[in-house]
Design an enzyme around this catalytic site. Sequence first.
Site, PDB file in Angstrom:
ATOM      1  CB  SER A 679      -5.430  -2.189  -0.753  1.00 19.66           C
ATOM      2  OG  SER A 679      -4.624  -2.489  -1.864  1.00 19.66           O
ATOM      3  CE  LYS A 722      -4.348   1.232  -3.636  1.00 18.67           C
ATOM      4  NZ  LYS A 722      -4.836   0.540  -2.427  1.00 18.67           N
TER       5      LYS A 722
END
Length: 827
Positions: A679, A722
Amino acid sequence: MAAPAEKPDVLGILPLQDAVLFPNTVIPLAVVKKPGIALVEEALRDGRHIGLVALKDKDTDDPGPDDVRRVGTIGTIQRMIKVPDGTIRCIVGGSSVFRIDAFTQTSPYLAGTYTELPDITRESGELVAMHRNLASLFSKLIGYLPQAPREMEMEVNNISDSNLLTYFVASSMRLDTSDRQALLEERNTEKRMRKLTMLLTKELEVVELGHKIQSDIQREMEKNQREFYLRQQLRAIQEELGETDPQQAETNDLRKKIDEAGLPEDAKKAADRELDRLSKVPQASPEYSVIRTYLDWIVQLPWDKATTDAIDIAHAREILDEDHYDLEKVKDRIVEYLAVGKLKKKLTGPILCFVGPPGVGKTSLGQSIARAMGRKFVRLSVGGVRDEAEIRGHRRTYIGAMPGTIIRALRDAGTRNPVMMIDEIDKVGSDYRGDPQSALLEVLDPAQNNTFRDHYLDLPFDLSAVLFVCTANDLSTVSPPLRDRMEIIQLAGYTEFEKLQIAKRYLLKKQREANGLRNSQVQISDASIKAIINDYTREAGVRNLEREIGTVFRKVARRIAEESRYKARVKPESLVDYLSKPRFYNEVKKRTASIGVTTGLAWTPVGGDIMFIETTTMPGTGKLVLTGQLGDVMKESATAAVSFLRSRSAELGLPDDYFSKHDMHIHVPAGAVPKDGPSAGIALATSIASLVTHTKVDSDLAMTGEITLTGQVLPIGGLKEKVLGAKRAGIAKIVMPKRNEIDLDDVPKEVRDTMTFVPVEEISEVFEQAFGNRLITPVMLGEEPRRKDGVVVPMRRRSEKRAPTAAERKRSGINGRSRGAETTRKR
């Protein structure tokens, strides 16, 4: 034989091995030792009295002054017979009691001075009553003894002197030498009679009991069954005395417990079989304790004991709201689970598994479920378990074998349908002793656990009524088969607002009580709590927040203990006095002030976080150096980002040989922390682009997304965590894959309202957000860069884009479809 002379001043002492002579009674004696023979012959020759005293230890061979008792009876030798072997048989009659004052000689026999001890008799009605009672008890005892002459009963009834009666009865009874000596030494007639009455009563009880036993057994006994008769007599005696055979008593007790345990048929047969073995095994055998422990486990398990579920949906929701703030989706799923169980009259279904960072309330959710249902709650912590036997138990062939944690927890709960929380299931390991996760497959499968078989019990036990709830921080370490048996419920970290509410509703009250404070003694403002959240505890949960609040309250408690009237008002500016300097700072702007630095987003088992990616170059041969303890996947993402930008060096305004003449070093700080995952791909590409174009990245921006070699931005996982981590770090804008837009629904509304989210599909959109008008590249549009005097001319803004031509579409890989049409179709 001459009559005895008057009693001498010095008395010869004859030790008696295991006998006591009473006054006015006679006893036969066998004198075998030389000192005694010499004394008897001399006393008989001179017609003297002798003193007869008992030995302290009957096994003494050569008694001296210290070996004999000091109180005895003065006696005369009435008859004597010499045996051919040199020993003497004689009959001695007692006259009075004496005490040895001092020994005057020890050879050839003991002799010493003495003092006569007369009886102390005080005539009273009580003495008369005791006299008659003693005579009556002795007559009754004689009645139970067929071998006793009837003349003894007549003689007892004719004795009028209480002292003579006690001496006669004591000499006729079966008493220990110590009891006889105690009666002889007791000079008070009333006390002696009382002691003798107690001894006679005990003896009479034993004789009566023996007579009763004799009568009972004779009625049941058959001819030629001598052994059976003896066993029955022994058992009857022990039952009457309350001293039954321990092994038989244990067997009977276990049999009763087995009958009352409500065992299934298979378990009942196994228990009866083991009980029969137990009754045949000697109690001293090691096998006895093994079988006994096994049967104890069987009868202690709740085979048919269950609590009644009280499922009230409204009450359950009320309890969940009372115990936990927010977590609406989790609460809704629990309420749905209970509602289905209420309609079906049985709670069945998938195993719930709460997954989230530490301190977000996973374990307490299980306790709330148990409280809402009215069930018992048991918790099993399987973190660090590496032995399969911890789950399934040890086989009984091993020394110290015992059942596994599942069976032990059911025993402790006392019910077959508790709420059983298996905590930290992701931290179960495996080694040469087996794989505990594989053992849990049967436990956590509703289709199989109705016949769960523990290795120790080796009996099927129904676990289908148990409500299993699991917790984990990271599912990546859980095996796929085990994960497939559980319904995963994600619990993300808390926002600042949620932490504030949790602190006000739960933590402040809890810590006040823990530190002995009242509300009036300490007040802490909302601004102070926010300062603790942001400056002292950057975490997903609230454990550290509770610790810091506890630290503040402890310091306040100390001040109050020193000054009782002290009252604290904790404000943000005073936190330094309680917690020292802040531990966390908003360093995003400082860290991204240099070119080649971007802010990425990371997911960890303890919540989301940000990470900085730094890139630098130096003259070289095109090497790529990656540091920061990166995993293989993240290294591949960095290589893909470099390859993509290297293929687009012309669009970046770089010479064709730029990458071949420069070495590139990519570093992700916090080098001691392992990092992995795809990611960070667009963050890596943006960091490199920032360096080679000498353009800084927007400091309020963080990004996450996987990059491909063609510049596509692919979706990632853990977006909610996140985002919350970025919010804690002060990030205002997040660039994310467009296909992750649906995950924004899980982000709390107060977070969505204060942050900007930019969904992207291509790396050019990422660069536009990162660099703005400073660097607009044609990377993903497939156009040749426009140059003027050798410098790349910035392209028109995306809003000004024209539709690509067929050649452009072919170069960009759209295969004849316009990008606008494709985007419309996706939306």
